[in-house]
Design a protein around this motif. Structure first.
Motif, mmCIF file in Angstrom:
data_model
loop_
_atom_site.group_PDB
_atom_site.id
_atom_site.type_symbol
_atom_site.label_atom_id
_atom_site.label_comp_id
_atom_site.label_asym_id
_atom_site.label_seq_id
_atom_site.Cartn_x
_atom_site.Cartn_y
_atom_site.Cartn_z
ATOM 1 N N TYR A 143 -98.140 98.211 28.910
ATOM 2 C CA TYR A 143 -98.588 97.078 29.099
ATOM 3 C C TYR A 143 -97.528 96.216 29.865
ATOM 4 N N TYR B 285 -108.602 104.330 29.691
ATOM 5 C CA TYR B 285 -109.042 104.700 28.346
ATOM 6 C C TYR B 285 -107.564 104.614 27.400
ATOM 7 N N ASP C 193 -99.994 88.842 27.989
ATOM 8 C CA ASP C 193 -100.463 90.120 27.608
ATOM 9 C C ASP C 193 -101.291 90.866 29.057
ATOM 10 N N LEU D 241 -105.028 102.872 27.690
ATOM 11 C CA LEU D 241 -104.627 101.477 27.109
ATOM 12 C C LEU D 241 -105.448 100.621 26.561
ATOM 13 N N GLY D 242 -106.677 101.119 26.739
ATOM 14 C CA GLY D 242 -107.919 100.394 25.798
ATOM 15 C C GLY D 242 -108.088 99.026 26.408
ATOM 16 N N LEU D 243 -107.910 99.016 27.774
ATOM 17 C CA LEU D 243 -108.150 98.076 28.384
ATOM 18 C C LEU D 243 -109.452 98.072 29.756
ATOM 19 N N ALA E 119 -112.438 105.044 17.891
ATOM 20 C CA ALA E 119 -112.560 106.416 18.550
ATOM 21 C C ALA E 119 -111.113 106.960 18.950
ATOM 22 N N ARG E 120 -110.537 105.870 19.629
ATOM 23 C CA ARG E 120 -109.277 106.266 20.206
ATOM 24 C C ARG E 120 -108.079 106.717 19.137
ATOM 25 N N ILE F 256 -117.904 105.405 22.244
ATOM 26 C CA ILE F 256 -116.494 105.794 22.372
ATOM 27 C C ILE F 256 -115.663 104.869 23.447
ATOM 28 N N ASP G 233 -106.634 96.308 18.576
ATOM 29 C CA ASP G 233 -106.417 95.388 19.492
ATOM 30 C C ASP G 233 -107.180 96.007 20.966
ATOM 31 N N GLY G 234 -108.320 95.150 21.257
ATOM 32 C CA GLY G 234 -109.157 95.348 22.405
ATOM 33 C C GLY G 234 -109.788 96.613 22.066
ATOM 34 N N PHE G 235 -109.863 97.577 22.943
ATOM 35 C CA PHE G 235 -110.358 98.935 23.012
ATOM 36 C C PHE G 235 -109.432 99.840 22.584
ATOM 37 N N HIS G 236 -108.001 99.234 22.569
ATOM 38 C CA HIS G 236 -106.782 100.352 22.269
ATOM 39 C C HIS G 236 -106.815 101.129 20.988
ATOM 40 N N SER H 36 -107.555 91.311 23.120
ATOM 41 C CA SER H 36 -106.846 92.163 24.157
ATOM 42 C C SER H 36 -106.070 93.052 23.754
ATOM 43 N N ALA H 37 -105.889 94.297 24.473
ATOM 44 C CA ALA H 37 -105.059 95.345 24.121
ATOM 45 C C ALA H 37 -103.725 95.051 24.603
ATOM 46 N N GLY H 38 -102.887 95.294 23.827
ATOM 47 C CA GLY H 38 -101.310 94.916 24.177
ATOM 48 C C GLY H 38 -100.895 93.954 23.691
ATOM 49 N N VAL H 39 -101.636 93.336 22.921
ATOM 50 C CA VAL H 39 -101.274 92.024 22.343
ATOM 51 C C VAL H 39 -100.159 92.131 21.190
#
Lengths: 312, 423
Positions: free
Chosen positions: B272, B199, B318, B201-203, A173-174, A167, A133-136, A113-116
């Motif tokens: 976040y 995008y 989160d 934040l990758g969420l 990629a990010r 992507i 983290d996630g796609f972040h 999970s992004a942001g953890v």
């Protein structure tokens, strides 16, 4: 070694200044030289503890961090997520409390999970290293990619790299596109519309085919892993079609060989999907070097970050 | 008797405030309004100099969490929050645990609500049994017990056939069907607007079309069946356009907007901060502007708080895992005043129309007025004061707010219902 005001955490590439990136990259050099010696260990982090916390399966990244920490003489503990109460629904904040009580100096974390990692960083005195983290974000991957590319092209200004594949679901990629952009490298992307999101930053120009890629004349082609396990829907019809449209096949490899274009990949590679078998032996492939450099770069990051532990 | 002296009265059909005293008798009824009203010795005089007396608001979209989520909010704390925020009537959503999908449950809530502060609490019922989207719930019992509307709150009815039957059946009772518009197959696990923010934040993103398609579908089914439909929380310009078109076609459609969709957009989601997580999510700046325009031209009929309490602990995980929504019953009037009335974008009459008159009219209740003989139901607003929205300001059990620790202009001094007053 160069000096730079330390940070507590490494969470993403966005928040790093160009100077900080330069600092980590330039210090990775001496660490890499160390690997040629018979004794590969330095006492930099003797007495410090590194906790490794991987909520998502990973062998490469977790081993790379572990080797890096060991070579700096830190003590590494693996907090085994799959067998702990975390999988039994313990709340993240309660887990963080527990981790805090262990008084580690560094926490390496990967989470779906992004942001953890950012949340953890806010609640702990330890330095938090985001291992994905996630796609972040996957900042150490980006740093090692930049380090690897720069070994080949010391002057990065005006160099070009094309990132190929998924992507949308890729933290690599990010982070990697962001670091290259910050270092003055031009970045393009290739992939189907279903995997190249509209919401990406403007600097990531989109190419529509391999022909376009070759017209654009990149210095390196960066293939992303096709993460079948991450995709909860059908983003492309199948492996065969993906390989035909976006994979690095023999023909495309031939053009790269003629031009001396470098090949990069964050690993692990899906042979026959994003790359043909043949490409694995390509003389301009940097895939192995990326792995080796990963350790040096992670040592440089651990060396740079400064936990707030021991300051109570 | 009580005499509210030297204040100004706000009314729905005029932007001008009228200087007047209000005399409330011992039955809680308005005895007289006018300048310089005389009071006998037994009358309690409340000096409202410099203050505005505003008719009580009515909130058509409140999550009380009771039963099943009493750690977040209860009927009592929800009512206290409402009164604290100038809200004197509200419709509770049925997305409790268990969901309210039978006449007996509605009856039970209404009985419990009767004892609470004499504010108007109406329990809505589910469209489908258990909000599962699989079978129709029992409408006749819920309607008999006084449910003002039916909704699966927070969920759409994914099956178009069942939706059609639900609307046909609801039409027989002439009851309002409130739709939370969503296409689950498109939203998937989306937790933030799909686009730049998702995008960055990758969420996982929830695309705008997920709601837009559902709005179109639900409007079309309503038009086809003749059901009265209320679209909950449209969040995009395209959604507002669909509503405008349906109204032009003469459809029996109404709609609402929550303050957070007018004031915040996806670009503001940084770090976040899960207080910015809503369902439907915050969209683009141009969507905020379009929703405001739609509110102005009556495409959108009313304002709701979408009060969605979750405890600070629940919200502090989160972004992806945190529940959507936050507490807003106590901030809607204050923030609306601060951002729109004080800045001259509209007058009190606009807020009264959108947050007091229209929601009441929509469910067949009489608008409030200052006429003699009507029950006193208003709040006293001091525009010269200010309110700090610190944790101890809140009466909700879950003081999590987008406006936390902000200081807004104006203060609600007290809310009056009949002979009771709350502050």
């Amino acid at each position: 070694m160069s000096k730079m005001k330390p940070r507590k955490d490494l969470l993403d590439i966005e928040s790093l200044s160009l100077e900080e990136i330069e600092h980590v990259l330039s210090n990775a050099g001496p660490f890499k030289e160390l690997f040629q010696r018979s004794v590969k260990k330095v006492p930099t982090l003797r007495g410090k503890t590194v906790l490794s916390l991987f909520y998502e399966a990973s062998t490469r990244t977790s081993s790379s961090f572990e080797v890096a920490a060991n070579r700096l003489s830190a003590d590494v503990t693996n907090f085994s997520v799959s067998t702990s109460s975390i999988t039994k629904g313990e709340s993240l904040l309660d887990t963080i409390e527990t981790l805090q009580a262990m008084r580690s100096d560094y926490i390496v974390i990967r989470h779906q999970s992004a942001g953890v990692p950012a949340l953890l960083a806010k609640h702990t005195r330890a330095s938090v290293l985001n291992a994905g983290d996630g796609f972040h974000a996957h900042p150490t991957q980006a740093l090692l990619d930049a380090f690897t590319f720069r070994e080949k092209f010391p002057d990065l200004k005006g160099k070009k790299i094309v990132i190929v594949g998924d992507i949308l679901h890729s933290r690599v990629a990010r982070s990697t596109s962001t670091i290259f952009q910050k270092l003055g490298v031009e970045v393009a992307v290739l992939g189907p519309s279903s995997l190249v999101p509209e919401g990406r930053p403007e600097f990531m120009q989109r190419l529509s085919s391999w022909e376009d890629v070759f017209d654009w004349k990149p210095d390196a082609v960066y293939l992303l892993r096709v993460q079948l396990e991450r995709q909860n829907g059908q983003f492309f019809p199948g492996i065969a079609e993906y390989h035909r449209m976006y994979g690095l096949n023999s023909e495309r490899l031939k053009v790269m060989r003629e031009r001396g274009t470098y090949l990069m990949h964050p690993g692990p590679v899906n042979r026959g999907v994003e790359v043909t078998d043949e490409a694995m032996g390509y003389e301009k492939s940097l895939i192995g070097t990326q792995v080796e450099n990963g350790i040096a770069v992670r040592m440089s990051v651990l060396h740079w970050l400064k936990p707030k532990t021991g300051m109570e | 008797m009580k005499l509210f002296k030297n204040g100004s009265l706000a009314i729905g059909n005029s932007a001008d405030l009228e200087s007047a005293d209000v005399l409330v008798d011992d039955d809680g009824l308005i005895r007289a309004t006018g300048r310089e009203l005389e009071a006998d010795e037994s009358t309690e005089i409340i000096d409202c100099g410099g203050c505005i007396l505003v008719p009580g608001m009515f909130d058509l979209h409140v999550h009380s969490r009771d039963p099943g989520g009493e750690h977040k909010e209860t009927l009592d704390t929800c009512a206290a929050a409402a009164l604290h925020g100038g809200v004197t009537g509200m419709v509770l959503m049925p997305d409790t645990d268990p969901p309210i999908d039978s006449g007996n449950q509605v009856k039970n809530i209404h009985e419990r609500a009767e004892g609470i502060g004499s504010l108007d609490i109406l329990q809505s019922g589910c469209l489908t049994k258990g909000r599962s989207g699989e079978k129709l719930a029992g409408y006749s019992g819920m309607v008999t017990q006084g449910s003002p509307l039916l909704t699966d709150s927070g969920r759409d009815v994914p099956c178009p056939d069942l939706l059609r039957r639900a609307m046909e059946y609801a039409h027989d009772f002439d009851i309002l069907v409130a739709c939370f518009c969503d296409t689950p197959a498109l939203t998937r696990g989306g937790v933030i607007n799909e686009g730049r923010a998702s995008y960055r934040l990758g969420l996982p993103g929830a695309p705008a079309i997920s709601q837009e398609i559902a709005i179109d579908r639900n409007l079309r089914v309503a038009q086809n069946t003749g059901a009265r439909i209320h679209i909950q929380l449209p969040s995009t310009a395209v959604g507002a356009r669909s509503l405008r078109r349906a109204k032009e076609d003469g459809a029996a459609v109404s709609s609402e907007v929550a303050l957070h969709h007018l004031l915040f957009n996806e670009e503001m989601v940084t770090d976040y901060d899960s207080r910015f997580k809503f369902d439907p999510p915050l969209r683009l700046p141009e969507d905020c502007a379009a929703l405001w325009d739609a509110l102005l031209d009556d495409t959108i009929d009313l304002i709701t708080s979408d009060h969605s309490p979750h405890t600070p602990f629940e919200k502090s995980t989160d972004f992806g895992s945190a529940p959507s929504g936050s507490s807003s019953l106590e901030t809607t009037v204050l923030v609306f005043h601060d951002r729109f009335i004080k800045t001259g974008k509209c007058g009190w009459n606009f807020l009264i129309r959108k947050y007091s008159d229209n929601p009441r009219t929509l469910i067949g209740k009489e608008k409030l007025s200052w006429e003699e003989g009507r029950r006193a139901e208003f709040f006293v607003f001091d525009p010269e004061s200010e309110t700090r929205l610190s944790t101890d300001y809140f009466k909700t059990k879950s003081p999590v707010s987008l406006f936390q620790d902000e200081t807004v202009s104006g203060a609600i001094r007290e809310t009056v219902i009949g002979v009771q007053s709350f502050s």
